[in-house]
Design an enzyme around this catalytic site. Structure first.
Site, mmCIF file in Angstrom:
data_model
loop_
_atom_site.group_PDB
_atom_site.id
_atom_site.type_symbol
_atom_site.label_atom_id
_atom_site.label_comp_id
_atom_site.label_asym_id
_atom_site.label_seq_id
_atom_site.Cartn_x
_atom_site.Cartn_y
_atom_site.Cartn_z
ATOM 1 N N LEU A 1 52.370 126.546 94.687
ATOM 2 C CA LEU A 1 52.756 126.401 95.952
ATOM 3 C C LEU A 1 54.226 125.555 95.901
ATOM 4 C CD1 LEU A 1 49.303 124.482 96.993
ATOM 5 C CD2 LEU A 1 50.070 126.698 97.810
ATOM 6 N N GLY A 2 54.661 125.085 94.932
ATOM 7 C CA GLY A 2 55.883 124.659 94.922
ATOM 8 C C GLY A 2 55.995 123.667 93.643
ATOM 9 N N GLY B 1 58.613 120.455 91.455
ATOM 10 C CA GLY B 1 59.688 119.398 91.604
ATOM 11 C C GLY B 1 60.008 118.849 90.349
ATOM 12 N N ASP C 1 61.317 108.274 101.639
ATOM 13 C CA ASP C 1 61.712 109.400 101.285
ATOM 14 C C ASP C 1 61.371 110.432 102.591
ATOM 15 O OD1 ASP C 1 63.041 111.455 100.109
ATOM 16 O OD2 ASP C 1 61.641 111.529 98.676
#
Ligand code: AMP
Length: 617
Positions: free
Chosen positions: A342-343, A345, A459
């Site tokens: 999905l992503g 980091g 954040d």
């Protein structure tokens, strides 16, 4: 929702015709002197009271089902203020143009109307019954979806009322009313065979009376010769206050015992104008039977899904059965990981998966820590989990739990629409400003919750707002977040780290001080990103340049699509001194007011500016 005319100094609220005339007399009876008041008969309607030639003229202003406002036979306008402004320029059929507002004397607030209180209660009941919500989930749903729910209520609320019986013949209605207490005024409403018509059955003096409720050409409901209403529930509420031709006022509902068991997705009956003439026209009340259902909406009229329609609105643990199993650490055997990323980091990747619970399986996003990572990263991920574990709000990504197996994994509820900034890029034409305001309002609700719980996010940015769908946003990424001590209003970082400087308030950078007010600053930058449809803030500037820019008192310019009200709020979020910035309680209120004001207006109306587009297709 506040009355769209509430801010107008010449709006008096729910006052009578005679009272309006008294105010106009006191103000001098000049030609073109006018005031606006609420109309009791049509929901959301007004009456314009005007003086001409020393005489009073009263013009009802109708709020149509599409949300526009018009004097009978006149042009449609997107709000009462716009309508009055139009008639101040052009009489367009009125005896003269509106020349001088008859403003309320100082200290006199608009008089609240019966429907104002009623509407709030209706929204509450509707949300509670439709989505089976209680407590905080109910409150949040009401705040975030009031404009959409109001639109549904306008047309379908009667289906959920205890007095509405969707399948009852005349004989059955009589049986029901005669059984039990035969209190005067006990009533029920049922659809008749002839589509678009209903029967109101009422007991009085131990006799049941049936009244025909039909629709006129414009789709308004009325008892023949009686007052006309936009909706059936308004008609019923009005007849509770005033007999208006009935033998007796409506009192107690003869309840439809199956009403509470009917849990259906909200449906929108066809707009009355889609009924044919033969369906509408009826003059007599014949013995009748059951009409299955009013016509259903054309596909284009289908209500759009609301956050409460999704599986991630409430916590998966809101079910007490599931709650029994709630623990921070999850069993690996209950977690199924798909090969879909999905992503990603610094820590590793986020994968799609399914988590098996006692009674259901839920889609999840799994943050998987890289193998090579050091203990410090593991500790950080555990800290993120500990924070998320304490949070439960519809506008925050919830943690389901942590799983320590082949890697350390953070299992979160799924928000598969991707980050807000990516979603908005290139969508100026497709996504109206009202949709952006809706999503940002939800973010402000999530942040208000964090503020109340004394957490700082540290954040907040459009990249950390994930979408469930185009009308539902959740705040994510609590990697930098902190829980403040009960007596603390800020957190001081021991040293500066890899920080998102462009989103940080001056006191974060200069003194490493983080509070909800510094989150408010980041919220302003997030607003800027959203209203600029995914542009990068401060263009190509580097962190230190941004700091110098801010210190010089400069701020980012208003994005071209951004409404002035929203730019003003952004600038308040960027007030240099944190003590002078609004808190999220205030930010959420302002977002709410603005978003509600857009939601009551209509897309593409020539009278409405850019900011007045409708609340989403
Ligand atoms: P993060 O490092 O937490 O910002 O996550 C990196 C990316 O993973 C995000 O930009 C999303 O695309 C995806 N992602 C993270 N959390 C979720 C989630 N709960 N549901 C869906 N996708 C997610």
């Amino acid at each position: 929702m506040p009355d769209p005319a509430a801010h107008l100094p010449f709006f008096y609220g729910s006052i009578s015709r005679a009272e309006a005339e008294d105010h106009l007399k006191l103000a001098g009876m000049a030609d073109g002197l006018f005031l606006l008041r609420q109309c009791l008969r049509s929901l959301g309607g007004y009456v314009l009271s005007l003086v001409h030639d020393l005489r009073f003229h009263h013009f009802p202003i109708e709020r149509q089902l599409n949300g526009t406002y018009a004097i009978a036979g006149g042009k449609a306008h997107c709000g009462p203020a716009e309508l009055c402004e139009f008639y101040s320029r052009d009489p367009d059929g009125l005896p003269c143009n509106l020349r001088k507002p008859c403003n309320r004397p100082s200290g006199l607030e608009p008089q609240p109307g019966v429907f104002d209180c009623l509407r709030d209660a209706m929204v509450r009941d509707y949300v509670r019954q439709t989505w089976k919500l209680e407590g905080e989930a109910l409150e949040q749903a009401i705040i975030s979806q009031a404009p959409q729910v109001e639109k549904l209520i306008a047309t379908t609320a009667h289906e959920r009322m205890p007095w509405y019986h969707s399948s009852l013949t005349r004989e059955e209605a009589e049986r029901k009313l005669y059984s039990g207490s035969q209190t005067d005024g006990k009533f029920l409403l049922r659809p008749r065979k002839e589509q678009g018509t209903y029967a109101l059955s009422l007991i009085y003096g131990k006799t049941v009376y049936h009244y025909l409720v039909s629709q006129d050409k414009a789709g308004k409901y009325c008892i023949p010769e009686g007052t006309k209403f936009d909706t059936l529930w308004q008609l019923v509420e009005y007849l509770k206050l005033k007999a208006d031709g009935l033998i007796y006022c409506l009192k107690e509902a003869c309840p439809n015992t199956s009403a509470s068991a009917e849990v259906a997705a909200p449906t929108l009956p066809a707009h009355p104008s889609t009924f044919t003439n033969t369906q509408r026209r009826t003059d007599t009340l014949n013995p009748d039977g059951y009409t299955p259902e009013p016509a259903r909406p054309a596909p284009s009229e289908k209500p759009r899904p609301m956050p409460m329609d999704t599986s991630v609105y409430e916590s998966p643990y809101s079910d007490p059965e599931e709650l029994k199993d709630k623990k921070l650490f999850l069993k690996r055997e209950n977690l199924l990981m798909a090969d879909i990323e999905l992503g990603c980091g610094n820590f590793g990747s986020v994968r799609q998966g399914v988590y098996r619970m006692r009674k259901k399986q839920i889609d999840v996003a799994i943050k998987v820590l890289k193998h090579s990572t050091e203990k410090a990263d593991k500790d950080e991920m555990m800290r993120e989990a500990q924070i998320m574990h304490q949070l439960d709000n519809p506008y925050i990504v919830r943690l389901i739990g942590v799983c320590q197996a082949e890697a350390l994994m953070l299992v979160m509820e799924m928000a598969g629409g991707g980050p807000l900034h990516k979603f908005l890029v290139g969508k100026k034409e497709e996504i109206p400003v009202s949709n952006v305001a809706e999503l940002l309002h939800q973010v402000s609700m999530g942040m208000r919750y964090l503020e109340e719980k004394n957490f700082v996010h540290r954040d907040l940015a459009a990249r950390n707002v994930l979408l469930v769908n185009r009308h539902y946003a959740k705040i994510s990424d609590f990697g930098l977040s902190k829980a403040l001590g009960a007596d603390d209003s800020y957190y001081t970082a021991r040293s500066a780290g890899k920080w998102p400087l462009k989103w940080y308030a001056p006191e974060c950078i200069n003194f490493r001080k983080f509070s909800s007010r510094s989150d408010v600053w980041s919220y302003g930058v997030t607003m800027w990103e959203a209203f600029s449809y995914g542009q990068k803030p401060y263009k190509k500037m580097k962190g230190p340049e941004v700091m110098a820019f801010i210190e010089q008192g400069k701020r980012m310019e208003c994005p071209p699509e951004c409404p002035p009200e929203m730019y003003a709020l952004m600038n308040d979020c960027w007030i240099y001194k944190w003590e002078d910035r609004p808190d999220f309680l205030a930010v959420e209120q302002r977002m709410r007011t603005y978003y509600y004001s857009l939601a009551s207006k209509v897309e593409g109306s020539p009278e409405c500016g850019k900011g007045a587009e409708a609340a989403c297709a």
